[in-house]
Design a protein around this motif. Structure first.
Motif, PDB file in Angstrom:
ATOM      1  N   GLN A   1       1.429  15.425  32.861  1.00  0.00           N
ATOM      2  CA  GLN A   1       0.864  16.584  32.167  1.00  0.00           C
ATOM      3  C   GLN A   1       1.853  17.736  31.994  1.00  0.00           C
ATOM      4  OE1 GLN A   1      -2.391  16.861  34.958  1.00  0.00           O
ATOM      5  NE2 GLN A   1      -1.775  18.926  35.509  1.00  0.00           N
ATOM      6  N   VAL A   2       3.126  17.534  32.332  1.00  0.00           N
ATOM      7  CA  VAL A   2       4.103  18.597  32.072  1.00  0.00           C
ATOM      8  C   VAL A   2       4.239  18.732  30.557  1.00  0.00           C
ATOM      9  CG1 VAL A   2       6.368  19.519  32.653  1.00  0.00           C
ATOM     10  CG2 VAL A   2       5.285  17.872  34.181  1.00  0.00           C
ATOM     11  N   ARG A   3       4.485  19.966  30.111  1.00  0.00           N
ATOM     12  CA  ARG A   3       4.309  20.266  28.693  1.00  0.00           C
ATOM     13  C   ARG A   3       5.310  19.626  27.730  1.00  0.00           C
ATOM     14  NH1 ARG A   3       0.746  25.295  27.958  1.00  0.00           N
ATOM     15  NH2 ARG A   3      -0.336  25.248  29.920  1.00  0.00           N
ATOM     16  N   ASP A   4       6.384  19.060  28.251  1.00  0.00           N
ATOM     17  CA  ASP A   4       7.253  18.314  27.335  1.00  0.00           C
ATOM     18  C   ASP A   4       6.498  17.112  26.764  1.00  0.00           C
ATOM     19  OD1 ASP A   4       8.000  17.660  30.341  1.00  0.00           O
ATOM     20  OD2 ASP A   4       8.255  15.802  29.213  1.00  0.00           O
ATOM     21  N   LEU A   5       5.394  16.717  27.395  1.00  0.00           N
ATOM     22  CA  LEU A   5       4.605  15.574  26.897  1.00  0.00           C
ATOM     23  C   LEU A   5       4.149  15.806  25.448  1.00  0.00           C
ATOM     24  CD1 LEU A   5       3.297  12.811  27.630  1.00  0.00           C
ATOM     25  CD2 LEU A   5       1.250  14.095  28.320  1.00  0.00           C
ATOM     26  N   ALA A   6       3.687  17.012  25.147  1.00  0.00           N
ATOM     27  CA  ALA A   6       3.206  17.301  23.781  1.00  0.00           C
ATOM     28  C   ALA A   6       4.339  17.149  22.773  1.00  0.00           C
ATOM     29  CB  ALA A   6       2.622  18.714  23.727  1.00  0.00           C
ATOM     30  N   VAL A   7       5.527  17.601  23.148  1.00  0.00           N
ATOM     31  CA  VAL A   7       6.674  17.528  22.235  1.00  0.00           C
ATOM     32  C   VAL A   7       7.129  16.082  22.058  1.00  0.00           C
ATOM     33  CG1 VAL A   7       9.083  18.236  21.926  1.00  0.00           C
ATOM     34  CG2 VAL A   7       7.387  19.884  22.760  1.00  0.00           C
ATOM     35  N   ARG A   8       7.192  15.334  23.171  1.00  0.00           N
ATOM     36  CA  ARG A   8       7.566  13.913  23.077  1.00  0.00           C
ATOM     37  C   ARG A   8       6.567  13.184  22.166  1.00  0.00           C
ATOM     38  NH1 ARG A   8      10.573  11.847  27.915  1.00  0.00           N
ATOM     39  NH2 ARG A   8      10.627  13.402  29.571  1.00  0.00           N
TER      40      ARG A   8
END
Lengths: 224, 219
Positions: free
Chosen positions: A19-26
């Motif tokens: 759930q760290v926010r780089d997930l949305a970008v990836r």
């Protein structure tokens, strides 16, 4: 094809993995089919002057594309969605009104839904045994629930927030993932099926696997 | 000329006057030089089915323009920004930087500011609030110092004023009951610079005029 670099943490404790926010970008990059490199940060990298000049809060993700730098997952996802590479992926629809609705839901996720979820996570992960946390939690959980019910009411009869799958769903779903330690999402059938539908997408699965794989490779050695 | 209408409240208590989020949209419209009309909600109307259909969370503002209906002040600003270079530069990289600051205001600064204002304005006497406040203030302060560091010697976050500054300054205004912003001179000057813009003054006056006019009769 642009040269894209995204920052992420080398490792985070298990409750935050996935759930760290780089997930949305990836996820957005995977949906757009754009290749990217990751730049992994150790804890001591977050507060260096170099990194703070890129990301003023020392958080992740930060984003670099052919020499210009961005931060904030919402801004990065919208930038990717607007890009040429994302054309035809419908992360941001061409129709002007539909496009404005997608932006509205991207912002709703970040500014109307996320703040209460962040506050609840602060209690559950960092203050669960503290007196203030115990006293505050019921009302805060109620506020989160009210917002979730409003999102569910909007979703009734719809598969996605705006017509087709879009950047709005990437933002909403990645934010809802911060409630995985509770049953708040799964208790609302329309929201649960919406989550399952979005998370079943191959691009999401690739993004999640990539984030988790990084953490697995950098897990600290177990203490004896 | 398109027909723009925004939805706001007829009246709110003094602690919220000058802070309600339609101010952000009024300010943007004034910067863009776009005229608008208003739809004012009275008590109880915010939870009507009709309002919920256009604002899922029962809040303000709502933005209507020739059949297009939007909610979320941040998204309305992006929409208005498409019409005005004062708010969003045309250059793709500069525009993305302006977006970055808009999202920073909404998702990295405002949640912490909101934590503090929730404590101070709604629960000042609760035990949990007293226990929680010092750490909540420290978190908010950490973000304020980071913004001040980003400003360095610039007038605005990217040099020229953008919608990112409009939102950041609007968020800082929510701390007016504290000295947190005042205590950081760079930030206090930044906020004052934004508030000195004629478009802001007109927007604020327009919001306050309704509250003045619709004041409830004292019991």
């Amino acid at each position: 094809m642009p040269n894209i670099r995204v920052t992420a943490f080398r490792w985070v404790p298990p409750p935050f993995q996935g759930q760290v926010r780089d997930l949305a970008v990836r996820w957005a990059l995977e949906e757009a089919g754009v290749p990217y490199e990751m730049k992994l940060l150790a804890p001591e990298d977050q507060d260096t002057p170099e990194y703070r000049a890129w990301h003023p809060f020392g958080k992740v993700p930060a984003y670099e594309e052919d020499g210009f730098q961005l931060f904030e997952s919402g801004a990065i996802v919208l930038h990717i969605a607007e890009g040429k590479s994302a054309e035809g992926t419908a992360l941001l629809p061409a129709d002007r009104a539909a496009r404005a609705r997608v932006v509205a839901w991207v912002i709703a996720a970040l500014n109307s839904v996320d703040p209460d979820i962040i506050a609840l996570g602060d209690i559950d992960h960092f203050a669960a045994d503290e007196a203030w946390g115990k006293q505050r939690r019921p009302a805060l959980a109620g506020m989160v629930q009210t917002r979730l019910n409003a999102v569910a009411a909007h979703l009734a009869g719809r598969d996605y927030l705006v017509d087709q799958f879009s950047a709005a769903d990437i933002m909403m779903i990645t934010i809802l993932r911060a409630l995985r330690h509770t049953t708040l999402v799964s208790d609302i059938p329309d929201l649960r099926s919406y989550r399952d539908r979005c998370e079943a997408r191959p691009a999401f699965q690739r993004a999640l696997a990539a984030q988790l794989d990084t953490f697995a490779r950098h897990a600290p050695a177990a203490k004896s | 000329m398109s027909n723009i209408r925004i939805t706001a409240f007829k009246w709110v208590p003094p602690f919220a006057q000058g802070l309600v989020r339609d101010l952000r949209v009024r300010w943007a419209l004034e910067e863009a030089g776009l005229p608008y009309t208003e739809n004012l909600l009275g008590p109880g109307e915010q939870n009507s089915a009709a309002h919920r259909a256009v604002q899922p969370f029962g809040q303000v503002p709502v933005y209507e323009e020739d059949g297009l209906t939007l909610f979320e002040s941040g998204s309305i600003l992006i929409h208005i920004g498409e019409k005005s270079e004062v708010l969003l530069p045309r250059d793709a990289a500069k525009r993305a930087r302006a977006f970055t600051w808009m999202f920073a205001a909404l998702n990295s600064v405002e949640p912490h500011v909101q934590n503090l204002t929730t404590i101070d304005l709604f629960f000042p006497n609760e035990e949990w609030a007293k226990l929680r406040r010092p750490a909540a203030e420290k978190m908010a302060l950490g973000r304020l110092n980071a913004i001040a560091a980003s400003l360095e010697a610039r007038d605005y976050l990217e040099g020229e004023f953008t919608a990112g500054d409009l939102l950041m300054i609007s968020v800082l205004r929510n701390l007016r009951h504290t000295t947190l912003v005042k205590d950081i001179p760079v930030l206090a000057a930044y906020q004052a610079r934004g508030e000195a813009r004629p478009a802001f003054a007109r927007a604020l006056a327009a919001q306050l005029a309704h509250f003045e006019r619709n004041q409830p009769i004292a019991a």
